[in-house]
Design a protein around this motif. Structure first.
Motif, PDB file in Angstrom:
ATOM      1  N   SER A  94       7.517  14.501  -5.184  1.00 32.40           N
ATOM      2  CA  SER A  94       6.488  13.573  -4.717  1.00 32.40           C
ATOM      3  C   SER A  94       7.084  12.179  -4.598  1.00 32.40           C
ATOM      4  CB  SER A  94       5.295  13.540  -5.681  1.00 32.40           C
ATOM      5  OG  SER A  94       4.689  14.812  -5.755  1.00 32.40           O
ATOM      6  N   THR A  95       6.802  11.496  -3.523  1.00 32.45           N
ATOM      7  CA  THR A  95       7.271  10.129  -3.333  1.00 32.45           C
ATOM      8  C   THR A  95       6.171   9.362  -2.586  1.00 32.45           C
ATOM      9  OG1 THR A  95       9.042   8.738  -2.428  1.00 32.45           O
ATOM     10  CG2 THR A  95       8.454  10.695  -1.168  1.00 32.45           C
ATOM     11  N   TYR A 147      11.518  17.246   7.609  1.00 32.01           N
ATOM     12  CA  TYR A 147      12.024  17.548   6.260  1.00 32.01           C
ATOM     13  C   TYR A 147      10.979  18.179   5.352  1.00 32.01           C
ATOM     14  CZ  TYR A 147      16.002  14.723   7.678  1.00 32.01           C
ATOM     15  OH  TYR A 147      17.097  14.234   8.347  1.00 32.01           O
ATOM     16  N   GLY A 148       9.881  18.646   5.946  1.00 31.77           N
ATOM     17  CA  GLY A 148       8.888  19.368   5.160  1.00 31.77           C
ATOM     18  C   GLY A 148       7.981  18.488   4.343  1.00 31.77           C
ATOM     19  N   GLY A 149       7.804  17.227   4.734  1.00 33.66           N
ATOM     20  CA  GLY A 149       6.938  16.326   3.996  1.00 33.66           C
ATOM     21  C   GLY A 149       5.566  16.209   4.642  1.00 33.66           C
ATOM     22  N   PHE A 150       4.556  15.893   3.827  1.00 33.72           N
ATOM     23  CA  PHE A 150       3.204  15.717   4.347  1.00 33.72           C
ATOM     24  C   PHE A 150       2.429  14.802   3.402  1.00 33.72           C
ATOM     25  CE2 PHE A 150       3.119  19.284   1.467  1.00 33.72           C
ATOM     26  CZ  PHE A 150       1.952  19.125   0.748  1.00 33.72           C
ATOM     27  N   ARG A 195       0.875  -1.179   0.000  1.00 31.35           N
ATOM     28  CA  ARG A 195       0.000   0.000   0.000  1.00 31.35           C
ATOM     29  C   ARG A 195       0.905   1.220   0.000  1.00 31.35           C
ATOM     30  NH1 ARG A 195      -2.828   4.220   0.373  1.00 31.35           N
ATOM     31  NH2 ARG A 195      -4.762   4.378   1.586  1.00 31.35           N
ATOM     32  N   ARG A 196       0.833   2.004  -1.062  1.00 28.89           N
ATOM     33  CA  ARG A 196       1.709   3.162  -1.201  1.00 28.89           C
ATOM     34  C   ARG A 196       1.024   4.425  -0.667  1.00 28.89           C
ATOM     35  NH1 ARG A 196       4.457   2.285  -7.241  1.00 28.89           N
ATOM     36  NH2 ARG A 196       5.528   0.329  -6.708  1.00 28.89           N
ATOM     37  N   ILE A 197       1.621   4.982   0.384  1.00 28.19           N
ATOM     38  CA  ILE A 197       1.099   6.223   0.967  1.00 28.19           C
ATOM     39  C   ILE A 197       1.806   7.395   0.284  1.00 28.19           C
ATOM     40  CG2 ILE A 197       0.750   7.522   3.089  1.00 28.19           C
ATOM     41  CD1 ILE A 197      -0.642   4.861   3.147  1.00 28.19           C
ATOM     42  N   PRO A 198       1.076   8.244  -0.471  1.00 30.09           N
ATOM     43  CA  PRO A 198       1.735   9.362  -1.168  1.00 30.09           C
ATOM     44  C   PRO A 198       2.258  10.402  -0.190  1.00 30.09           C
ATOM     45  CG  PRO A 198      -0.652   9.537  -1.369  1.00 30.09           C
ATOM     46  CD  PRO A 198      -0.378   8.213  -0.701  1.00 30.09           C
ATOM     47  N   VAL A 199       3.454  10.918  -0.465  1.00 28.00           N
ATOM     48  CA  VAL A 199       4.083  11.948   0.375  1.00 28.00           C
ATOM     49  C   VAL A 199       4.540  13.080  -0.531  1.00 28.00           C
ATOM     50  CG1 VAL A 199       5.944  12.486   1.985  1.00 28.00           C
ATOM     51  CG2 VAL A 199       4.842  10.247   2.074  1.00 28.00           C
TER      52      VAL A 199
END
Length: 437
Positions: free
Chosen positions: A264-265, A350-353, A244-248
């Motif tokens: 985007s990762t 690191y500023g990700g959400f 299950r890929r959670i977009p970040v």
């Protein structure tokens, strides 16, 4: 997969690594056939022949040692002490703050934890070697064998200490061989040796099913087992690759005149996040009461109940307990190996959400929610795969360590996929190097 191996053999440096790995594997397999001192080899062979597929409580450990345990050889303990030590250190990392701090120190901390794992492996090897020698001396290693008590020819203290030292040295050598493969070969050395140990028992187990069969000389049963094995391999590959890929999303940052971030990762959460660990935990826990009952004297009520309900793989209580323990340990291991709060804090730093989710605590709660949801199908899948040997026990009269059983298939497929991925990544890296030149 075969294409990747063919391309690797055509690359000089990868070919050296593959040949080095094969050489270590040959040394390991030779060591599994070298008996330790003070062991009556003829008596051991007779007992192994009489035991046949019914290897009792030591069947699982014998499978992990490539059949060396019941032969009482130099590599009798195999890779099991190292696996146990690694699992214990991994669990203690969550409990002991010092180990958790070492884990966060990076490469230096990991090297220190690896050193602790080696020390614990040697200590466990001494403990398990002493238990194996004591079991062999008492004749309990092969219940029902007429010459079980004559396996150990010399039962003096010095002879016993010599046997334990030989098996402990064998375990240390196996650990060193695994680390050599990791450093100079292909793949994770310990996983490769475990893969070889399990795969080495396949031919004899399959041929035993053919000899026990009654339809067309046993070939019908043999073909059915092969077909079931192929279906299981396909199922395990499918589930092991599922995630299950959670977009970040990372916000853009201006440092001087340059812009950073804005990429985007995703966070890949595997359906089977726990791997084969829950199956090993459940099997080990179910062996404990049976082992206590085996060495307990007399005919007490609790001993009779354990012998009737927790030693037979096709008993309903055993099947239910095994399945529930696997589900429990799947959730338990995922809870200690994946920390949603730590992942959320690192993303925030690191500023990700995650799009649509606020950073910080809401992100941790969302990750925990998703992880619990996908752990349910993963744990049920592990339980069903692990019950295949039980169905084989009923259908074919096979042993609990069925060649295409849950533990063996999970390890073989997992190690195989990981090794192929490493070969492909190294091939890709070399292609990029050639392109840049």
């Amino acid at each position: 997969m075969l294409t990747a191996f063919a391309r690797a053999f055509r690359t000089p440096d990868l070919r050296k690594k593959l040949l080095f790995t094969l050489g270590i594997i040959v040394v390991y397999r030779v060591g599994t056939h070298v008996p330790i001192p003070n062991v009556n080899y003829q008596a051991v062979q007779q007992c192994v022949k009489e035991a046949g597929a019914n290897q009792g409580l030591f069947g699982l450990v014998n499978m992990f040692s490539g059949g060396a345990l019941l032969q009482i050889t130099v590599f009798a303990l195999g890779i099991m002490p190292y696996i146990t030590a690694s699992i214990i250190l991994q669990l203690l990392t969550v409990v002991i703050p010092r180990l958790e701090a070492l884990k966060k120190e990076g490469q230096a901390g990991t090297a220190k934890i690896t050193q602790y794992t080696r020390y614990l492996t040697v200590a466990l090897a001494i403990l398990q070697g002493t238990g194996l020698v004591a079991t062999a001396r008492s004749g309990a290693l092969f219940n029902g064998c007429s010459v079980a008590t004559s396996i150990v020819s010399d039962q003096a203290i010095f002879a016993t200490i010599t046997m334990v030292i030989c098996m402990t040295a064998g375990t240390a050598l196996v650990m060193w061989l695994g680390e050599l493969i990791t450093d100079r070969g292909i793949g994770n050395g310990m996983s490769i040796l475990m893969f070889i140990s399990i795969a080495a028992t396949f031919p004899s187990a399959l041929w035993a099913i053919k000899k026990q069969g009654s339809l067309a000389g046993g070939w019908i049963e043999f073909g059915t087992v092969i077909a079931v094995g192929l279906v299981m391999v396909a199922l395990v590959v499918f589930v092991e690759q599922a995630q299950r890929r959670i977009p970040v999303q990372y916000a853009k940052r201006m440092i001087g005149r340059r812009s950073y971030g804005g990429t985007s990762t995703y966070i890949p959460l595997k359906v089977n996040q726990a791997g084969v660990i829950p199956v090993i935990f459940a099997s080990s826990l179910l062996y404990i009461p049976a082992l206590i009952a085996q060495f307990a004297g007399g005919k007490s009520g609790w001993k009779t109940w354990i012998e009737q309900n927790l030693t037979k793989g096709d008993h309903p209580i055993y099947i239910t307990s095994y399945f529930l323990l696997i589900v429990f340990f799947a959730f338990f291991y995922v809870a200690i190996s994946f920390n949603p709060e730590e992942v959320a804090d690192n993303m925030k730093k690191y500023g990700g959400f995650i799009p649509g989710i606020r950073a910080g605590r809401p992100t941790a709660e969302y990750l925990s929610y998703v992880l619990n949801r996908i752990t349910w199908p993963g744990s049920l899948y592990l339980g069903l795969i692990a019950l295949v040997p039980t169905m084989a026990l009923v259908g074919f009269g096979a042993s609990q360590n069925f060649p295409f059983g849950g533990t063996s298939i999970l390890i073989i497929v997992g190690v195989g996929l990981e090794t192929v991925k490493q070969i492909e990544s190294q091939l890709q890296q070399r292609n990029y190097e050639g392109f840049l030149r």
